[in-house]
Design a protein around this motif. Structure first.
Motif, PDB file in Angstrom:
ATOM      1  N   PRO A 108      -7.425 -10.126 -47.487  1.00 42.90           N
ATOM      2  CA  PRO A 108      -7.950  -8.589 -46.465  1.00 42.90           C
ATOM      3  C   PRO A 108      -7.918  -7.812 -47.577  1.00 42.90           C
ATOM      4  N   PHE A 109      -8.909  -6.653 -46.581  1.00 42.93           N
ATOM      5  CA  PHE A 109      -9.262  -5.335 -47.374  1.00 42.93           C
ATOM      6  C   PHE A 109      -8.110  -4.582 -47.894  1.00 42.93           C
ATOM      7  N   THR A 110      -7.469  -4.370 -47.683  1.00 46.00           N
ATOM      8  CA  THR A 110      -6.070  -3.735 -48.667  1.00 46.00           C
ATOM      9  C   THR A 110      -6.045  -4.314 -50.302  1.00 46.00           C
ATOM     10  N   GLU A 111      -5.852  -5.648 -50.293  1.00 47.36           N
ATOM     11  CA  GLU A 111      -5.869  -6.756 -51.402  1.00 47.36           C
ATOM     12  C   GLU A 111      -7.139  -6.092 -51.933  1.00 47.36           C
ATOM     13  N   ALA A 112      -7.826  -6.751 -51.505  1.00 45.56           N
ATOM     14  CA  ALA A 112      -9.739  -6.648 -52.371  1.00 45.56           C
ATOM     15  C   ALA A 112      -9.719  -4.702 -52.693  1.00 45.56           C
ATOM     16  N   ALA A 113      -9.315  -4.199 -52.338  1.00 53.16           N
ATOM     17  CA  ALA A 113      -9.489  -2.146 -52.719  1.00 53.16           C
ATOM     18  C   ALA A 113      -8.349  -2.392 -54.266  1.00 53.16           C
ATOM     19  N   ARG A 114      -6.703  -3.402 -53.466  1.00 47.52           N
ATOM     20  CA  ARG A 114      -6.513  -3.078 -54.617  1.00 47.52           C
ATOM     21  C   ARG A 114      -5.146  -0.869 -53.584  1.00 47.52           C
ATOM     22  N   ILE A 115      -5.149  -1.238 -52.390  1.00 49.85           N
ATOM     23  CA  ILE A 115      -5.137   0.011 -52.039  1.00 49.85           C
ATOM     24  C   ILE A 115      -3.137  -0.078 -50.591  1.00 49.85           C
ATOM     25  N   PRO A 116      -2.520   0.354 -50.849  1.00 50.52           N
ATOM     26  CA  PRO A 116      -1.556   0.178 -50.582  1.00 50.52           C
ATOM     27  C   PRO A 116      -1.437   0.391 -49.354  1.00 50.52           C
ATOM     28  N   SER A 117      -2.011   0.873 -48.264  1.00 52.34           N
ATOM     29  CA  SER A 117      -1.843   0.863 -46.817  1.00 52.34           C
ATOM     30  C   SER A 117      -3.603   0.839 -46.155  1.00 52.34           C
ATOM     31  N   SER A 118      -3.578   0.501 -44.980  1.00 49.60           N
ATOM     32  CA  SER A 118      -5.505  -0.053 -44.582  1.00 49.60           C
ATOM     33  C   SER A 118      -6.030   2.075 -44.286  1.00 49.60           C
ATOM     34  N   PRO A 119      -6.748   2.422 -44.905  1.00 51.45           N
ATOM     35  CA  PRO A 119      -7.785   3.191 -43.911  1.00 51.45           C
ATOM     36  C   PRO A 119      -7.735   3.610 -42.790  1.00 51.45           C
ATOM     37  N   ALA A 120      -7.653   4.761 -42.226  1.00 46.24           N
ATOM     38  CA  ALA A 120      -7.201   5.311 -41.145  1.00 46.24           C
ATOM     39  C   ALA A 120      -8.987   4.585 -40.742  1.00 46.24           C
ATOM     40  N   ALA A 121      -9.549   4.574 -40.716  1.00 47.09           N
ATOM     41  CA  ALA A 121     -11.180   4.993 -40.206  1.00 47.09           C
ATOM     42  C   ALA A 121     -10.874   3.856 -39.493  1.00 47.09           C
ATOM     43  N   PRO A 122     -11.675   3.682 -37.890  1.00 46.34           N
ATOM     44  CA  PRO A 122     -12.080   2.052 -37.967  1.00 46.34           C
ATOM     45  C   PRO A 122     -12.633   0.974 -38.489  1.00 46.34           C
ATOM     46  N   MET A 123     -12.039  -0.137 -38.882  1.00 46.72           N
ATOM     47  CA  MET A 123     -12.737  -1.058 -39.277  1.00 46.72           C
ATOM     48  C   MET A 123     -13.644  -2.113 -39.214  1.00 46.72           C
ATOM     49  N   LEU A 124     -14.867  -2.628 -39.280  1.00 46.15           N
ATOM     50  CA  LEU A 124     -15.804  -4.274 -38.779  1.00 46.15           C
ATOM     51  C   LEU A 124     -15.682  -4.519 -39.956  1.00 46.15           C
ATOM     52  N   THR A 125     -15.076  -6.209 -40.108  1.00 44.99           N
ATOM     53  CA  THR A 125     -15.310  -7.173 -41.131  1.00 44.99           C
ATOM     54  C   THR A 125     -16.321  -8.008 -40.632  1.00 44.99           C
ATOM     55  N   VAL A 126     -17.358  -7.517 -41.498  1.00 45.26           N
ATOM     56  CA  VAL A 126     -18.890  -8.126 -41.804  1.00 45.26           C
ATOM     57  C   VAL A 126     -18.618  -9.938 -42.775  1.00 45.26           C
ATOM     58  N   LEU A 127     -18.757 -11.085 -41.650  1.00 44.61           N
ATOM     59  CA  LEU A 127     -19.046 -11.756 -42.413  1.00 44.61           C
ATOM     60  C   LEU A 127     -20.410 -12.091 -42.535  1.00 44.61           C
ATOM     61  N   ASN A 128     -21.033 -11.834 -43.803  1.00 48.01           N
ATOM     62  CA  ASN A 128     -22.434 -11.876 -44.000  1.00 48.01           C
ATOM     63  C   ASN A 128     -23.146 -13.738 -44.710  1.00 48.01           C
ATOM     64  N   LYS A 129     -23.585 -13.436 -45.066  1.00 48.64           N
ATOM     65  CA  LYS A 129     -24.685 -15.276 -45.567  1.00 48.64           C
ATOM     66  C   LYS A 129     -24.587 -16.157 -44.814  1.00 48.64           C
ATOM     67  N   ILE A 130     -24.525 -15.753 -42.430  1.00 48.02           N
ATOM     68  CA  ILE A 130     -23.707 -17.001 -41.944  1.00 48.02           C
ATOM     69  C   ILE A 130     -25.462 -17.728 -41.769  1.00 48.02           C
ATOM     70  N   ASP A 131     -26.242 -17.520 -42.798  1.00 46.89           N
ATOM     71  CA  ASP A 131     -27.786 -18.246 -41.950  1.00 46.89           C
ATOM     72  C   ASP A 131     -27.309 -19.254 -43.205  1.00 46.89           C
ATOM     73  N   ALA A 132     -26.874 -19.991 -44.172  1.00 47.16           N
ATOM     74  CA  ALA A 132     -26.588 -20.545 -45.310  1.00 47.16           C
ATOM     75  C   ALA A 132     -25.058 -21.539 -45.037  1.00 47.16           C
ATOM     76  N   LEU A 133     -24.552 -21.367 -44.273  1.00 46.93           N
ATOM     77  CA  LEU A 133     -23.243 -22.055 -43.328  1.00 46.93           C
ATOM     78  C   LEU A 133     -23.677 -23.256 -42.943  1.00 46.93           C
ATOM     79  N   SER A 134     -22.751 -24.570 -41.963  1.00 46.04           N
ATOM     80  CA  SER A 134     -23.051 -25.159 -41.296  1.00 46.04           C
ATOM     81  C   SER A 134     -22.854 -24.780 -40.467  1.00 46.04           C
ATOM     82  N   ASP A 135     -22.917 -25.640 -38.987  1.00 47.46           N
ATOM     83  CA  ASP A 135     -22.466 -25.182 -38.087  1.00 47.46           C
ATOM     84  C   ASP A 135     -21.083 -25.168 -37.875  1.00 47.46           C
TER      85      ASP A 135
END
Ligand code: GDP
Ligand code: MG
Length: 307
Positions: free
Chosen positions: A117-144
């Motif tokens: 979760p973003f809060t864990e990765a950024a070491r912050i106590p709560s989610s930022p106010a702004a809407p967040m999009l989680t983007v999964l990159n490098k899907i070209d390197a994944l198998s189906d």
């Protein structure tokens, strides 16, 4: 005789859509693909980091203006890097970029599995106010199969490949939809010569700061005074402004060695940005106490609060 009034839906149909504009803060672990994505979104080769960030303007790393939306991209250097002993000032600045955000892009490398979760990765106590999009990159390197697994685990995440560009136009539309209605924050032609000037001055300032380390902390500003794109090599005349005569000596160095080295390194970055050979005429001038001088700050392109 009189023309038939339009019905409601038709009337709305003829209203031009309000433009949308805002700050898009990009956060991701090292190697997630932030620079690659930025270059994709902005559409030209650039990715600028500000090692001593101070204000929103200086954290701007790219601008993309579409027909009806303007995305002003902000950086969060080191925020999601668990190994980086971030200077407090830098972390504070990265956290401000989260506060300033209208939309946050949390970019993750999908080949590394499901991101924390973003809060864990950024070491912050709560989610930022702004809407967040989680983007999964490098899907070209994944198998189906792998792709289906991560998408099943994170159904709301946006799958993309910054490398091939797959999914990026859709991502830009999703970001645009989440921006507030607003006039442009930067001139529309900021993606033309204007922005080359803007980014060139940012690159020069960045290079000077890198090479000066702490010797002239925050004391350097840069102004691009002439930018002749039609010439070959591209002709750029720029000035590094320092606050005091003593700092001028430091920036110039023994026999001009330091300024030559700054110019050489900066020229290489600017050549990558404009994609052509560059002749850089770089000078150093004293502009006494420019950081406390509103007229000087405006001249250097800083936006000051009214009044
Ligand atoms: P940053 O540290 O987050 O700025 O990441 P970079 O943009 O520098 O990318 C790190 C590495 O991942 C580089 O070798 C990129 O070429 C690679 N990379 C970035 N995006 C993609 C992608 O969509 N697919 C693949 N296969 N590699 C990518
Ligand atoms: Mg990078």
């Amino acid at each position: 005789m009189g023309s038939t009034p339009l019905d409601r839906t038709e009337r709305f149909h003829y209203l031009p859509p309000m433009p949308r504009a805002g700050f898009v803060t990009v956060a991701g672990r090292p190697n997630a693909g932030k620079s690659t994505l930025l270059n994709r979104i902005v559409g030209q080769k650039l990715s600028i980091t500000s090692p001593k960030p101070q204000s929103t303007r200086e954290r701007v790393i790219g601008i993309r203006t579409t027909e009806d939306a303007q995305l002003v991209l902000l950086d969060t250097p080191g925020l999601l890097d668990p190994r980086s002993a971030l200077q407090r000032a830098m972390r504070a600045s990265a956290l401000r970029a989260l506060d300033d955000a209208d939309v946050i892009l949390y970019l993750a490398d999908a080949t590394q599995g499901v991101p924390p979760p973003f809060t864990e990765a950024a070491r912050i106590p709560s989610s930022p106010a702004a809407p967040m999009l989680t983007v999964l990159n490098k899907i070209d390197a994944l198998s189906d199969g792998q792709r289906q697994d991560v998408q099943r685990a994170m159904p709301d995440a946006v799958p993309i490949s910054a490398l091939t560009g797959r999914g990026v136009p859709a991502l830009v539309r999703m970001v645009a939809e989440r921006l507030p209605e607003s006039p442009w924050l930067y001139p529309e032609d900021e993606i033309g010569t204007q922005s080359l000037r803007f980014f060139t001055s940012e690159l020069l300032r960045e290079t000077a700061l890198e090479q000066l380390d702490q010797e002239v902390p925050y004391g350097v500003a840069c102004a691009v005074e002439e930018f002749r794109e039609e010439r070959s090599p591209v002709y750029i005349r720029a000035v590094l402004y320092v606050e005091r005569e003593s700092q001028k000596g430091i920036v110039i160095g023994h026999g001009g060695a330091r300024i030559r080295e700054i110019g050489r390194a900066a020229r290489q970055k600017v050549e990558a940005l404009v994609g052509a050979p560059v002749y850089l005429d770089l000078r150093v001038k004293v502009l006494a106490n420019w950081r406390k001088n509103p007229a000087a700050l405006r001249r250097l392109g800083y936006t000051l609060p009214e009044g």
